[in-house]
Design a protein around this motif. Structure first.
Motif, mmCIF file in Angstrom:
data_model
loop_
_atom_site.group_PDB
_atom_site.id
_atom_site.type_symbol
_atom_site.label_atom_id
_atom_site.label_comp_id
_atom_site.label_asym_id
_atom_site.label_seq_id
_atom_site.Cartn_x
_atom_site.Cartn_y
_atom_site.Cartn_z
ATOM 1 N N SER A 297 0.826 -1.207 0.000
ATOM 2 C CA SER A 297 0.000 0.000 0.000
ATOM 3 C C SER A 297 0.863 1.261 0.000
ATOM 4 O O SER A 297 0.585 2.218 -0.739
ATOM 5 N N PHE B 95 0.908 3.694 -3.205
ATOM 6 C CA PHE B 95 0.448 5.064 -2.950
ATOM 7 C C PHE B 95 1.529 6.071 -3.327
ATOM 8 O O PHE B 95 1.257 7.079 -3.991
ATOM 9 N N LEU C 51 -4.138 13.003 -4.290
ATOM 10 C CA LEU C 51 -4.138 12.148 -3.101
ATOM 11 C C LEU C 51 -5.272 11.125 -3.170
ATOM 12 O O LEU C 51 -5.088 9.948 -2.830
ATOM 13 N N ILE C 52 -6.438 11.569 -3.647
ATOM 14 C CA ILE C 52 -7.569 10.653 -3.794
ATOM 15 C C ILE C 52 -7.251 9.587 -4.842
ATOM 16 O O ILE C 52 -7.525 8.393 -4.658
ATOM 17 N N SER D 226 -4.983 7.042 -3.492
ATOM 18 C CA SER D 226 -5.733 6.169 -2.579
ATOM 19 C C SER D 226 -6.551 5.142 -3.349
ATOM 20 O O SER D 226 -6.689 3.990 -2.920
ATOM 21 N N THR D 227 -7.094 5.557 -4.487
ATOM 22 C CA THR D 227 -7.846 4.614 -5.323
ATOM 23 C C THR D 227 -6.949 3.483 -5.812
ATOM 24 O O THR D 227 -7.362 2.318 -5.856
ATOM 25 N N CYS D 228 -5.710 3.811 -6.173
ATOM 26 C CA CYS D 228 -4.764 2.770 -6.612
ATOM 27 C C CYS D 228 -4.536 1.753 -5.489
ATOM 28 O O CYS D 228 -4.475 0.543 -5.742
ATOM 29 N N VAL D 229 -4.419 2.241 -4.262
ATOM 30 C CA VAL D 229 -4.240 1.347 -3.111
ATOM 31 C C VAL D 229 -5.478 0.474 -2.922
ATOM 32 O O VAL D 229 -5.377 -0.739 -2.688
ATOM 33 N N ALA D 230 -6.660 1.089 -3.040
ATOM 34 C CA ALA D 230 -7.907 0.336 -2.852
ATOM 35 C C ALA D 230 -8.082 -0.728 -3.932
ATOM 36 O O ALA D 230 -8.500 -1.858 -3.653
ATOM 37 N N ASP E 122 -7.540 12.338 -12.434
ATOM 38 C CA ASP E 122 -7.283 12.569 -11.016
ATOM 39 C C ASP E 122 -6.757 13.967 -10.719
ATOM 40 O O ASP E 122 -6.906 14.444 -9.587
ATOM 41 N N LEU F 144 -12.926 6.250 -6.293
ATOM 42 C CA LEU F 144 -12.544 5.844 -4.939
ATOM 43 C C LEU F 144 -13.754 5.322 -4.166
ATOM 44 O O LEU F 144 -13.687 4.268 -3.522
#
Length: 322
Positions: free
Chosen positions: A11, A15, A93-94, A97-101, A132, A143
């Motif tokens: 993660s 991120f 940043l969002i 975070s979507t890539c991590v999710a 993004d 996200l």
């Protein structure tokens, strides 16, 4: 414990890489006129968000977009007064975070190697990166919709998971109403996980109720502002006609200008003044054209299906050249 540590490392790496890519792209685009002076949808988002940040909570009638993204943008503008660069960085940043999710979701469904691959593929995906850092709602939408799928995952569905999946689906719809396509998927998944037994149907009802509770205040606000029930935003029927008329292309070829103004006013010229009435006018108009030319409509659906699965992006209808 080792698996959890590996997930944390993944993660952090995904991120960091995704954020670096997005900030690098934004730094190259920040001086572009369309980033310094938002146009069309971006301008509408910024205008509404600026009003909210200034304390003006008057509701547009009909709202041109769902309120989810404008309220998010207003939060950024409250922290960094009217700063468009701050909004782009917040969206970067969002997006990271979507890539991590997405990586986490791929890990749940397909294993750790797929998790790394999914995270990095989205981190470097050109269209996703551009979206993004642009003042558009789709970054936030991705996200929240990924959050819906994470709530379901592969684990047994609990009451908390069902309620959260429903609430996030409702929140997704406040960003983009088309996200409601997720709701039947959520309900079927919840009921199926419980073997189509009574408990599963109760949890599906809970998910539907949670989505409804999120949507209800916006629907009420729309009703008070426009005088007629409207779920999230206006112009649904108008857009339905543009995309589904057998005489059209299925693409957003009608853009703001003389033709747009003439078409948009057609419902009013026929005596339909309220937003909900105008939506019904365009829905009926489209269905009448489909019934008159069913073969042409089937050909249109075939072309749209091909566009859905092809590798190329449809050209940007917001560019000045288009």
């Amino acid at each position: 414990m080792a698996t959890r540590r590996a997930a944390i490392v993944r993660s952090v790496v995904v991120f960091s890489v995704a954020l670096a890519v997005r900030l690098a792209v934004w730094s190259q685009l920040a001086g572009h006129p369309l980033f310094r002076a938002p146009q069309l949808d971006s301008l509408e988002y910024v205008s509404w968000a600026s009003a909210i940040a200034a304390g003006d909570l008057r509701w547009p009638s009909p709202p041109p977009h769902g309120p989810g993204y404008p309220f998010f943008l207003a939060g950024v503008f409250r922290l960094f007064p009217g700063s468009l660069p701050a909004a782009s960085v917040a969206q970067a940043l969002i997006g990271a975070s979507t890539c991590v999710a997405v990586a986490a979701l791929a890990g749940i469904w397909f294993g750790q190697l797929a998790a790394w691959a999914a995270g990095f593929l989205l981190a470097f995906h050109g269209v996703a990166v551009w979206t993004d850092v642009s003042l558009l709602a789709e970054g936030l939408l991705l996200l929240v919709m990924t959050g819906v799928l994470l709530c379901l995952g592969n684990a047994p569905v609990t009451l908390t998971r069902a309620a959260l999946a429903g609430a996030l689906t409702g929140l997704s719809a406040l960003v983009r109403p088309t996200a409601l396509v997720l709701l039947p998927i959520v309900l079927v998944t919840v009921a199926r996980r419980e073997g189509w037994r009574q408990r599963g149907f109760r949890m599906a009802g809970l998910a539907a109720g949670a989505a409804g509770l999120v949507l209800l205040p916006v629907t009420v606000a729309n009703w008070r502002a426009s005088g007629a029930p409207l779920l999230v935003q206006g112009h649904g029927g108008f857009n339905f006609w543009i995309g589904n008329s057998p005489s059209g292309t299925g693409l957003p070829t009608v853009r703001p200008g003389a033709r747009w103004d003439s078409l948009e006013a057609e419902a009013a010229r026929n005596g339909f003044q309220l937003p909900a009435e105008q939506d019904r006018f365009f829905f009926r108009k489209t269905l009448k054209e489909i019934s008159a030319s069913p073969l042409a409509y089937l050909r249109l659906l075939g072309r749209k299906l091909l566009w859905t699965i092809q590798a190329d992006e449809i050209r940007d209808p917001f560019s000045f050249s288009f």
